[in-house]
Every structure is written in structure tokens, then in C-alpha cells.
Write a protein that holds these residues in place. Structure first.
Motif, PDB file in Angstrom:
ATOM      1  N   VAL A 129       0.875  -1.164   0.000  1.00  0.00           N
ATOM      2  CA  VAL A 129       0.000   0.000   0.000  1.00  0.00           C
ATOM      3  C   VAL A 129       0.914   1.216   0.000  1.00  0.00           C
ATOM      4  O   VAL A 129       1.808   1.330   0.847  1.00  0.00           O
ATOM      5  N   ASP A 130       0.723   2.087  -0.980  1.00  0.00           N
ATOM      6  CA  ASP A 130       1.523   3.308  -1.080  1.00  0.00           C
ATOM      7  C   ASP A 130       0.606   4.397  -1.615  1.00  0.00           C
ATOM      8  O   ASP A 130       0.293   4.430  -2.795  1.00  0.00           O
ATOM      9  N   VAL A 131       0.165   5.255  -0.731  1.00  0.00           N
ATOM     10  CA  VAL A 131      -0.818   6.281  -1.079  1.00  0.00           C
ATOM     11  C   VAL A 131      -0.205   7.649  -0.806  1.00  0.00           C
ATOM     12  O   VAL A 131       0.245   7.927   0.299  1.00  0.00           O
ATOM     13  N   GLU A 132      -0.203   8.492  -1.842  1.00  0.00           N
ATOM     14  CA  GLU A 132       0.329   9.848  -1.695  1.00  0.00           C
ATOM     15  C   GLU A 132      -0.740  10.837  -2.140  1.00  0.00           C
ATOM     16  O   GLU A 132      -1.325  10.688  -3.217  1.00  0.00           O
ATOM     17  N   THR A 133      -1.001  11.827  -1.288  1.00  0.00           N
ATOM     18  CA  THR A 133      -1.974  12.865  -1.598  1.00  0.00           C
ATOM     19  C   THR A 133      -1.339  14.205  -1.253  1.00  0.00           C
ATOM     20  O   THR A 133      -0.391  14.274  -0.462  1.00  0.00           O
ATOM     21  N   THR A 144       2.325  17.381   1.277  1.00  0.00           N
ATOM     22  CA  THR A 144       2.174  16.023   0.763  1.00  0.00           C
ATOM     23  C   THR A 144       2.065  15.076   1.946  1.00  0.00           C
ATOM     24  O   THR A 144       2.846  15.169   2.893  1.00  0.00           O
ATOM     25  N   LEU A 145       1.076  14.204   1.892  1.00  0.00           N
ATOM     26  CA  LEU A 145       0.850  13.175   2.907  1.00  0.00           C
ATOM     27  C   LEU A 145       1.002  11.824   2.212  1.00  0.00           C
ATOM     28  O   LEU A 145       0.315  11.549   1.233  1.00  0.00           O
ATOM     29  N   ARG A 146       1.925  11.018   2.714  1.00  0.00           N
ATOM     30  CA  ARG A 146       2.163   9.698   2.119  1.00  0.00           C
ATOM     31  C   ARG A 146       2.066   8.636   3.199  1.00  0.00           C
ATOM     32  O   ARG A 146       2.675   8.747   4.258  1.00  0.00           O
ATOM     33  N   ASN A 147       1.295   7.593   2.926  1.00  0.00           N
ATOM     34  CA  ASN A 147       1.188   6.419   3.792  1.00  0.00           C
ATOM     35  C   ASN A 147       1.615   5.212   2.969  1.00  0.00           C
ATOM     36  O   ASN A 147       1.103   5.003   1.863  1.00  0.00           O
ATOM     37  N   ARG A 156      -9.072   8.109  -0.150  1.00  0.00           N
ATOM     38  CA  ARG A 156     -10.267   8.914   0.135  1.00  0.00           C
ATOM     39  C   ARG A 156     -10.153   9.597   1.493  1.00  0.00           C
ATOM     40  O   ARG A 156     -10.430  10.795   1.638  1.00  0.00           O
ATOM     41  N   ALA A 157      -9.734   8.838   2.502  1.00  0.00           N
ATOM     42  CA  ALA A 157      -9.591   9.398   3.849  1.00  0.00           C
ATOM     43  C   ALA A 157      -8.526  10.492   3.872  1.00  0.00           C
ATOM     44  O   ALA A 157      -8.731  11.553   4.468  1.00  0.00           O
ATOM     45  N   ASN A 158      -7.390  10.259   3.216  1.00  0.00           N
ATOM     46  CA  ASN A 158      -6.312  11.259   3.208  1.00  0.00           C
ATOM     47  C   ASN A 158      -6.749  12.548   2.519  1.00  0.00           C
ATOM     48  O   ASN A 158      -6.431  13.645   2.994  1.00  0.00           O
ATOM     49  N   ASN A 159      -7.456  12.417   1.396  1.00  0.00           N
ATOM     50  CA  ASN A 159      -7.950  13.617   0.710  1.00  0.00           C
ATOM     51  C   ASN A 159      -8.917  14.392   1.603  1.00  0.00           C
ATOM     52  O   ASN A 159      -8.857  15.621   1.688  1.00  0.00           O
TER      53      ASN A 159
END
Length: 151
Positions: free
Chosen positions: A4-8, A107-110, A131-134
Motif C-alpha cells: 500500500v503506497d498512497v500519496e496525496t 504532501t501526505l504519504r502512507n 479517500r480518507a487522506n484527501n
């Protein structure tokens, strides 16, 4: 691997130091993170490399408790935490940069590696996380842009 690699990211009409100071303070997490319900310091305040902070969150209908350890802190530039304890190994990174207009892009990355049965749900988890990060970044923007401007 089903990583899982999510960047917003979002641009906030505030100076970088204000955004970084607010976002990197775990005590503010319940204000702008929808899913975080409680923060418990396991180390002395303020956050620094090596600090441990427990978060209680609700995500995908589950109550999760996990402890992060601060692994990198460059004031007004970068803040990185990794789970030290919890159900899902995760690294969270905040980065800030100043735009040409003097605003801040955050920038928020998980990212993490689910294990066991959780690996099968990684694509669903990544979509839910995005969706949650946005939503969280939009909330952070609203909170900071509504705050009084410091002279």
C-alpha cells in the motif's frame, strides 16, 4: 507484494512554518484527521526523533490502536513516523514546500506492507486510505485557512 503506497497533496493558503508546526503536532491530529479519535503520548512532549505516540483510530469499521515512532524530523520540511506497534506496519510522511505565491503544498504519504490475510485487501485499503487522506487534507486546509493570520 501487495504494498500500500498512497500519496496525496493539497495547497494551503498559509506559510509553510504554520502548516508544518500544526500538522506535525500529534495533539492536533484529532482536529484534522477524521479517523483519529485519541492521541496518547508515550514519550515526553514535544515530538522529536525517537518519540512514541499512540493513536486510536476507526478505519473501515474497525477500531485500531497503534503506536508510531518519529524516525525523521526536519522542521518545516519533513516529518516521518513508522508504526512501532499495531495491526498494520505503516510509515506516514508529511512534506511541505512553499509555492511561488507563498502558500504551502503539503504532501501526505502512507505506505506499508500488509501481512497475512490483509494482503488480499490491500487494493481496497489503498482506495479507502486515499479517500480518507484527501478528506483529512481538505479538513486541515479548512482549519488552517480559517485561523487568524499571524502578523
Amino acid at each position: 507484494m501487495a504494498a500500500v503506497d498512497v500519496e496525496t497533496e493539497i495547497t494551503i493558503a498559509r506559510p509553510r512554518n504554520e502548516v508544518a508546526d500544526y500538522a506535525s503536532n500529534p495533539d492536533n491530529a484529532t482536529t484534522w484527521y477524521t479517523n483519529i479519535k485519541e492521541v496518547q503520548w508515550k514519550s515526553p512532549i514535544p515530538a522529536k526523533v525517537g518519540s512514541r505516540i499512540a493513536f486510536v483510530a476507526e478505519f473501515l469499521g474497525r477500531r485500531l490502536t497503534y503506536t508510531y515512532e518519529v524516525v525523521e524530523l526536519v522542521p518545516d520540511e519533513r516529518f516521518v513516523m513508522r508504526t512501532a506497534e499495531g495491526p498494520f506496519p505503516m510509515e506516514t510522511t508529511y512534506e511541505w514546500r512553499t509555492t511561488s505565491s507563498g502558500h504551502t503544498t503539503m504532501t501526505l504519504r502512507n505506505r506499508g506492507e500488509p501481512s497475512g490475510c490483509s494482503r488480499l485487501g490491500a487494493p481496497l485499503m489503498a482506495r479507502a486510505m486515499r479517500r480518507a487522506n484527501n478528506k483529512d487534507l481538505t479538513r486541515l486546509k479548512a482549519v488552517l485557512e480559517a485561523a487568524p493570520v499571524n502578523p
